[in-house]
Motif scaffolding. Structure first.
Motif, PDB file in Angstrom:
ATOM      1  N   UNK A 246      46.639  23.923  91.693  1.00  0.00           N
ATOM      2  CA  UNK A 246      46.123  25.077  92.063  1.00  0.00           C
ATOM      3  C   UNK A 246      44.782  25.237  91.555  1.00  0.00           C
ATOM      4  N   UNK A 247      44.545  24.831  90.254  1.00  0.00           N
ATOM      5  CA  UNK A 247      43.170  24.925  89.587  1.00  0.00           C
ATOM      6  C   UNK A 247      41.887  24.049  90.257  1.00  0.00           C
ATOM      7  N   UNK A 248      42.327  22.809  90.555  1.00  0.00           N
ATOM      8  CA  UNK A 248      41.492  21.831  91.332  1.00  0.00           C
ATOM      9  C   UNK A 248      41.254  22.460  92.559  1.00  0.00           C
ATOM     10  N   UNK A 249      42.225  22.854  93.451  1.00  0.00           N
ATOM     11  CA  UNK A 249      41.752  23.259  94.737  1.00  0.00           C
ATOM     12  C   UNK A 249      40.927  24.214  94.476  1.00  0.00           C
ATOM     13  N   UNK A 250      40.858  25.305  93.575  1.00  0.00           N
ATOM     14  CA  UNK A 250      40.278  26.540  93.451  1.00  0.00           C
ATOM     15  C   UNK A 250      38.853  26.202  93.184  1.00  0.00           C
ATOM     16  N   UNK A 251      38.759  25.171  92.365  1.00  0.00           N
ATOM     17  CA  UNK A 251      37.321  24.395  91.998  1.00  0.00           C
ATOM     18  C   UNK A 251      36.610  23.839  93.220  1.00  0.00           C
ATOM     19  N   UNK A 252      37.529  23.251  94.059  1.00  0.00           N
ATOM     20  CA  UNK A 252      36.887  22.665  95.296  1.00  0.00           C
ATOM     21  C   UNK A 252      36.302  23.775  96.222  1.00  0.00           C
ATOM     22  N   UNK A 253      37.261  24.625  96.354  1.00  0.00           N
ATOM     23  CA  UNK A 253      36.698  25.900  97.261  1.00  0.00           C
ATOM     24  C   UNK A 253      35.334  26.479  96.554  1.00  0.00           C
ATOM     25  N   UNK A 254      35.243  26.735  95.216  1.00  0.00           N
ATOM     26  CA  UNK A 254      34.085  27.414  94.742  1.00  0.00           C
ATOM     27  C   UNK A 254      32.890  26.255  95.263  1.00  0.00           C
ATOM     28  N   UNK A 255      33.102  25.075  94.934  1.00  0.00           N
ATOM     29  CA  UNK A 255      32.004  24.241  94.996  1.00  0.00           C
ATOM     30  C   UNK A 255      31.602  24.207  96.439  1.00  0.00           C
ATOM     31  N   UNK A 256      32.429  24.345  97.571  1.00  0.00           N
ATOM     32  CA  UNK A 256      32.144  24.505  98.837  1.00  0.00           C
ATOM     33  C   UNK A 256      31.356  25.771  99.174  1.00  0.00           C
ATOM     34  N   UNK A 257      31.822  26.640  98.672  1.00  0.00           N
ATOM     35  CA  UNK A 257      31.171  28.187  98.846  1.00  0.00           C
ATOM     36  C   UNK A 257      29.665  28.175  98.290  1.00  0.00           C
ATOM     37  N   UNK A 258      29.330  27.074  97.327  1.00  0.00           N
ATOM     38  CA  UNK A 258      28.044  27.016  97.021  1.00  0.00           C
ATOM     39  C   UNK A 258      27.052  26.290  98.127  1.00  0.00           C
ATOM     40  N   UNK A 259      27.901  25.594  98.919  1.00  0.00           N
ATOM     41  CA  UNK A 259      27.309  24.897 100.129  1.00  0.00           C
ATOM     42  C   UNK A 259      27.344  25.754 101.263  1.00  0.00           C
ATOM     43  N   UNK A 260      27.373  26.899 101.125  1.00  0.00           N
ATOM     44  CA  UNK A 260      27.508  28.076 102.129  1.00  0.00           C
ATOM     45  C   UNK A 260      28.669  27.850 103.300  1.00  0.00           C
ATOM     46  N   UNK A 261      29.786  27.296 102.567  1.00  0.00           N
ATOM     47  CA  UNK A 261      31.054  27.133 103.319  1.00  0.00           C
ATOM     48  C   UNK A 261      32.088  28.357 102.828  1.00  0.00           C
ATOM     49  N   UNK A 262      32.236  29.534 103.653  1.00  0.00           N
ATOM     50  CA  UNK A 262      32.896  30.527 103.339  1.00  0.00           C
ATOM     51  C   UNK A 262      34.478  29.902 103.728  1.00  0.00           C
ATOM     52  N   UNK A 263      34.772  29.197 104.736  1.00  0.00           N
ATOM     53  CA  UNK A 263      36.043  29.097 105.181  1.00  0.00           C
ATOM     54  C   UNK A 263      36.466  27.399 105.016  1.00  0.00           C
ATOM     55  N   UNK A 264      36.930  27.022 104.075  1.00  0.00           N
ATOM     56  CA  UNK A 264      37.412  25.504 104.135  1.00  0.00           C
ATOM     57  C   UNK A 264      38.732  25.290 104.602  1.00  0.00           C
ATOM     58  N   UNK A 265      39.175  24.240 105.155  1.00  0.00           N
ATOM     59  CA  UNK A 265      40.526  23.919 105.473  1.00  0.00           C
ATOM     60  C   UNK A 265      41.030  23.109 104.644  1.00  0.00           C
ATOM     61  N   UNK A 266      42.361  23.175 104.246  1.00  0.00           N
ATOM     62  CA  UNK A 266      42.896  22.566 103.112  1.00  0.00           C
ATOM     63  C   UNK A 266      44.119  21.738 103.840  1.00  0.00           C
ATOM     64  N   UNK A 267      44.108  20.536 103.645  1.00  0.00           N
ATOM     65  CA  UNK A 267      45.090  19.699 104.307  1.00  0.00           C
ATOM     66  C   UNK A 267      45.835  18.788 103.235  1.00  0.00           C
ATOM     67  N   UNK A 268      47.136  19.048 103.307  1.00  0.00           N
ATOM     68  CA  UNK A 268      48.135  18.062 102.315  1.00  0.00           C
ATOM     69  C   UNK A 268      48.533  17.010 103.246  1.00  0.00           C
ATOM     70  N   UNK A 269      48.046  15.648 102.543  1.00  0.00           N
ATOM     71  CA  UNK A 269      48.689  14.597 103.425  1.00  0.00           C
ATOM     72  C   UNK A 269      50.285  14.410 102.993  1.00  0.00           C
ATOM     73  N   UNK A 270      51.236  14.444 103.906  1.00  0.00           N
ATOM     74  CA  UNK A 270      52.516  14.542 103.691  1.00  0.00           C
ATOM     75  C   UNK A 270      53.468  13.956 104.755  1.00  0.00           C
TER      76      UNK A 270
END
Length: 258
Positions: free
Chosen positions: A70-94
């Protein structure tokens, strides 16, 4: 802006295969895409950096804990927001995900930000899927040790669709599966290799005949080798020319058998 890809993985070193080698490596050096990895162990809260535990209800193996993921994904979301990406797509390889195909690759290639979640062991806590994951994707009906290889397959497929990545822009258009057809056979020098000759039509210089031969081979190979793919092509409908070429191909196969 480069495509932003963040990967949640216990083995970040594996992704050097994508960033350092081949077509994807060149694309990475040319800033076509940026790839960042996040190790869930770095988000564990105990001194042992624990990221898994036994499943509730019993059973073999271990399950990845929700909090580090959970925390790792939130950190990744935060990083992408700094790149002006408001909506990122999360994929679980399953293995429970939608089976990856060319159409899905094309859809994902239109996005600006992806977070790829790589599971291990018996999988991840279901609450992470319901809280964080937009989509589950499988690369096939078989079992591998973790999501890393699947994530690399997905990344490579997406990068190939980015304009300018391939040396020839036509290469991506003629890849297998683009029109629900397998690619035609390819030949190069020498013209005769240990008694096997290149089909004479490819040496003719007649581009119209070469096109028809290649189309016939693509139709015939798909019909012979991939009935599942052929069903998709057949549903699309065949042109008069395609029908004629396929029937001629079938006659040659009948002659070979008999």
């Amino acid at each position: 802006m480069p495509l932003q890809i963040d990967v949640i993985t216990l083995f970040p070193e594996m992704f050097q295969a994508i960033t350092c080698y081949g077509i994807s490596g060149r694309a990475h050096r040319n800033d076509v895409f940026q790839l960042h990895t996040w190790n869930p162990r770095d988000f564990a809260t105990d001194n042992y950096r624990t990221i898994d535990d036994s499943p509730y209800g019993g059973g073999p193996g271990m399950v990845m804990l929700p909090q580090p993921l959970d925390d790792a994904i939130n950190q990744a979301r935060s990083r992408q927001r700094t790149e002006a990406i408001d909506k990122t797509h999360v994929i679980y390889l399953s293995p429970q995900g939608t089976l990856l195909d060319h159409e899905k690759i094309l859809q994902l290639s239109q996005l600006n930000g992806l977070i790829l979640l790589c599971g291990r062991y018996e999988g991840i806590d279901e609450r992470i899927i319901t809280r964080q994951v937009d989509e589950e994707i499988s690369i096939g009906n078989y079992v591998i040790s973790g999501g890393e290889l699947a994530a690399m397959v997905l990344i490579d497929g997406i990068i190939r669709q980015t304009p300018g990545v391939l040396g020839c822009a036509e290469s991506a258009k003629e890849d297998s599966f683009v029109h629900n057809l397998l690619e035609y056979p390819q030949y190069t020098r020498p013209e005769n290799y240990r008694g096997d000759s290149v089909p004479s039509i490819l040496l003719s210089g007649d581009h119209a005949k070469i096109y028809r031969w290649r189309l016939q081979q693509s139709l015939g190979r798909t019909w012979l080798k991939r009935p599942d793919l052929w069903d998709l092509k057949h549903k699309q409908g065949l042109s008069k020319e395609e029908n004629e070429l396929l029937e001629a191909f079938k006659r040659t196969q009948h002659l070979k058998i008999n």
